[in-house]
Scaffold this motif. Structure first.
Motif, short mmCIF file in Angstrom:
data_model
loop_
_atom_site.label_atom_id
_atom_site.label_comp_id
_atom_site.label_asym_id
_atom_site.label_seq_id
_atom_site.Cartn_x
_atom_site.Cartn_y
_atom_site.Cartn_z
N GLU A 1 0.60 9.46 -6.24
CA GLU A 1 1.41 10.52 -5.19
C GLU A 1 1.31 11.39 -7.00
O GLU A 1 0.95 12.03 -7.08
CB GLU A 1 1.18 10.49 -4.28
CG GLU A 1 0.95 10.71 -3.51
CD GLU A 1 1.53 10.65 -1.96
OE1 GLU A 1 2.07 10.81 -1.45
OE2 GLU A 1 0.73 10.68 -0.55
N GLU B 1 0.96 -0.87 0.18
CA GLU B 1 0.27 0.02 0.18
C GLU B 1 1.25 1.39 0.00
O GLU B 1 0.23 2.52 -0.90
CB GLU B 1 -1.09 0.19 1.40
CG GLU B 1 -1.74 -1.39 1.50
CD GLU B 1 -2.85 -0.88 -0.02
OE1 GLU B 1 -3.15 -0.14 -0.10
OE2 GLU B 1 -3.28 -2.05 -0.61
N ARG C 1 0.86 4.07 -2.62
CA ARG C 1 0.88 5.11 -2.50
C ARG C 1 1.47 6.34 -2.87
O ARG C 1 1.37 7.62 -3.66
CB ARG C 1 0.27 5.44 -1.32
CG ARG C 1 -0.19 7.04 -0.43
CD ARG C 1 -0.18 7.07 0.98
NE ARG C 1 1.82 6.81 1.75
CZ ARG C 1 2.66 7.44 1.26
NH1 ARG C 1 3.54 8.62 1.17
NH2 ARG C 1 4.41 7.12 1.89
#
Length: 332
Positions: A38, A30, A34
């Motif tokens: 981003e 995860e 992320r």
């Protein structure tokens, strides 16, 4: 334009890891997902759609062929198709047959050259009336999935999404007979040559037969002056105490013509038509309708077609989306 390689270099990870992270793979942590997402958002990264298509041999595009969008039913189905396709990361290409066999054939030929992964079709009036649907079988035989909705051809083996047209009109007619004690019920149709029209007429006739009443069917062609014919029928048959319309427009016309002959709706004459919720806003008094759940038909059509596209062992299905009798001011 930012590429996968550039994202990977900036993050100091492999291109494969970036790709899996962007596709929400369970193989990637995860935290890494992320970081990748981003940065992709910050640099306005857009996937190379052509490269994806070449790799997967899929266009992620659905061809939609409709008879018209001036009919609110088809417009609402299209809304459901577009919304569901977007949620599933598919695009759509829409073609209108304008009820023409030739245009329907041309649209299928145009899009079946690799432009789309599958088709959602409501068959054109001319195709159904002339019983010419070889062009649809040709597409299916070329291994391109086809789903039919509303207007379907029973002889063609493909997925279908329909309303129970027979039962919906049977129940509407039965309501007028049992709840309102109507005895002289007219059915008005300008789609009697279509598959849906035939089933709806049979539903009406069965309810009338079960109640041992007289069947009265006013069949109109597409080019008829509907207002004139409905008005003349009511003038010549003043004992008519209810009307069932099996298309999206003649029910509203029936209300107007009933008022023109001096009848009070629904005191003297009740009217039930076909449509969707906003249809009730188009007449005064507001018309009671068989709500066809057009948006849901569109959603279900996309779901079933995508299931077919993603399955190695898809079994052909016919899904019946239940309609609903929504009573309003044109019935007691």
């Amino acid at each position: 334009m930012t590429t996968l390689k550039e994202l990977a270099k900036l993050l100091n990870i492999s291109v494969s890891t970036v790709s899996k992270a962007l596709n929400d793979s369970h193989e990637i942590s995860e935290n890494t997902k992320r970081r990748v997402n981003e940065l992709a958002e910050k640099l306005n990264y857009k996937p190379n759609r052509i490269a994806q298509q070449l790799k997967s041999n899929r266009t992620k595009t659905i061809g939609v062929i409709l008879p018209t969008v001036t009919n609110p039913f088809f417009a609402e189905v299209l809304h459901g198709i577009e919304t569901s396709a977007t949620k599933n990361n598919y695009d759509i290409i829409v073609c209108l047959s304008d009820e023409s066999l030739t245009k329907e054939q041309r649209s299928l030929e145009l899009l079946s050259n690799g432009s789309v992964d599958g088709f959602i079709i409501a068959v054109a009036r001319e195709s159904q009336v002339e019983e010419k649907t070889t062009h649809i079988n040709t597409v299916i035989n070329s291994k391109i999935p086809v789903l039919m909705f509303d207007r379907v051809v029973n002889e063609i083996s493909c997925d279908k999404v329909v309303v129970d047209d027979f039962q919906s009109v049977y129940e509407a007619t039965e309501y007028l007979i049992k709840k309102e004690k109507r005895k002289h019920i007219l059915l008005v149709s300008n789609i009697e040559e279509l598959s849906v029209g035939k089933l709806r007429i049979k539903g009406y006739q069965k309810a009338i037969e079960d109640a041992k009443l007289k069947s009265n069917v006013l069949k109109l062609s597409k080019v008829d002056d509907v207002e004139k014919h409905v008005y003349e029928y009511l003038q010549n048959n003043p004992n008519t105490d209810a009307i069932v319309s099996i298309d999206h427009i003649t029910g509203i016309i029936a209300i107007n013509m009933a008022k023109k002959t001096g009848k009070i709706v629904p005191k003297d004459l009740s009217v039930i038509g076909f449509g969707y919720e906003h249809t009730q806003l188009l007449s005064s008094p507001k018309i009671s309708i068989v709500h066809q759940k057009a948006y849901e038909i569109g959603e279900m059509s996309v779901k079933l077609l995508i299931d077919n596209l993603q399955s190695d062992d898809h079994k052909t299905q016919t899904i019946v989306v239940p309609s609903e009798l929504k009573l309003s001011e044109s019935t007691k």
